[in-house]
Design an enzyme around this catalytic site. Structure first.
Site, PDB file in Angstrom:
ATOM      1  N   LYS A  35       8.803 -49.598   4.007  1.00  0.00           N
ATOM      2  CA  LYS A  35      10.101 -49.458   3.343  1.00  0.00           C
ATOM      3  C   LYS A  35      10.453 -47.992   3.113  1.00  0.00           C
ATOM      4  O   LYS A  35      11.564 -47.550   3.417  1.00  0.00           O
ATOM      5  CB  LYS A  35      10.085 -50.236   2.033  1.00  0.00           C
ATOM      6  CG  LYS A  35      11.371 -50.174   1.250  1.00  0.00           C
ATOM      7  CD  LYS A  35      11.256 -49.145   0.154  1.00  0.00           C
ATOM      8  CE  LYS A  35      12.627 -48.895  -0.475  1.00  0.00           C
ATOM      9  NZ  LYS A  35      12.500 -47.892  -1.545  1.00  0.00           N
ATOM     10  N   ASP A  78      14.236 -53.510   0.601  1.00  0.00           N
ATOM     11  CA  ASP A  78      13.656 -53.413  -0.730  1.00  0.00           C
ATOM     12  C   ASP A  78      13.875 -54.729  -1.471  1.00  0.00           C
ATOM     13  O   ASP A  78      14.320 -55.707  -0.894  1.00  0.00           O
ATOM     14  CB  ASP A  78      14.287 -52.254  -1.503  1.00  0.00           C
ATOM     15  CG  ASP A  78      15.776 -52.444  -1.631  1.00  0.00           C
ATOM     16  OD1 ASP A  78      16.259 -53.578  -1.457  1.00  0.00           O
ATOM     17  OD2 ASP A  78      16.475 -51.470  -1.924  1.00  0.00           O
TER      18      ASP A  78
END
Length: 212
Positions: free
Chosen positions: A120, A138
């Site tokens: 991420k 996320d």
DNA sequence: ATCCCGAGGG
DNA sequence: CCCTCTGGAT
């Protein structure tokens, strides 16, 4: 969500916010990487509060190392997970200098080799700093993708791949920020604000009717 | 699967 | 009180 509605979904978010941007405060690629590393399971407001103090003293990997573990902790202890984040940040700074001349590397492999940097965080840096067509998933985007039916998936990676396959190329660059801002302010975790959601008519989610 | 872990909201 | 917040390492 029907394939034909995906275009409407992003066109609508774009109309409301033509130039979406991160709400993290940073003034270099190094600061972006550090801020995103610190942002895990923390709000951008709390991260900005800490990085304002931290970056004033340590705007570079060298200056960060000079702070030492206790010095970094002193500045970021108001953020959750502060001990592991301080440790990871310092080790990342050491590796940036040792392997990359003190600069932030541009490849996914090199980024994910840094402690505290997973898929991420690497995707955010690649997209925001280097303009790569990546899409960081996320907590917000994972929820929005599943709830709306835009990109259902059991894991963040599955949602990411589904998004890369469904988001029209013209929207890919900014899709990350549209989705995250939508999740933060409208499609909230506890109480989604469906009554003032601009994309409610192309969304699969139907809220419980309010109590009379 | 579990741990890390403070601040803010409800 | 409980849940959430731009996750990652073990």
């Amino acid at each position: 969500m029907k394939p034909a509605d995906v275009e409407t979904f992003f066109a609508t978010l774009k109309a409301a916010n033509p130039q979406p941007a991160s709400e993290l405060v940073y003034s270099s690629v190094f600061e972006l990487l550090a801020a995103v590393l610190l942002s895990a399971q923390a709000t951008d407001v709390s991260v900005n509060k800490a990085t304002r103090r931290l970056f004033a003293v340590a705007p570079s990997p060298q200056r960060m190392l000079a702070l030492g573990l206790d010095g970094v902790i002193e500045h970021i202890k108001t953020i959750g997970l502060f001990r592991s984040k301080a440790k990871h940040l310092l080790e990342t700074c050491r590796l940036l200098i040792e392997r990359h001349g003190g600069r932030v590397p541009r490849s996914r492999e090199a980024l994910e080799a840094l402690p505290g940097v997973g898929r991420k965080t690497a995707n955010v840096v690649l997209n925001v700093a280097f303009g790569e067509p990546t899409l960081a998933v996320d907590t917000h985007i994972f929820r929005v993708g599943n709830r709306t039916g835009l990109a259902p998936g059991k894991t963040p990676l599955a949602v990411e791949l589904k998004l890369l396959q469904r988001v029209p190329a013209a929207y890919l660059e900014d899709a990350h920020h549209w989705l995250i801002l939508h999740g933060r302010y409208v499609c909230q975790a506890r109480k989604p604000r469906c009554w003032d959601c601009a994309v409610a008519d192309v969304c699969d989610f139907r809220p419980k009717p309010p109590r009379p």
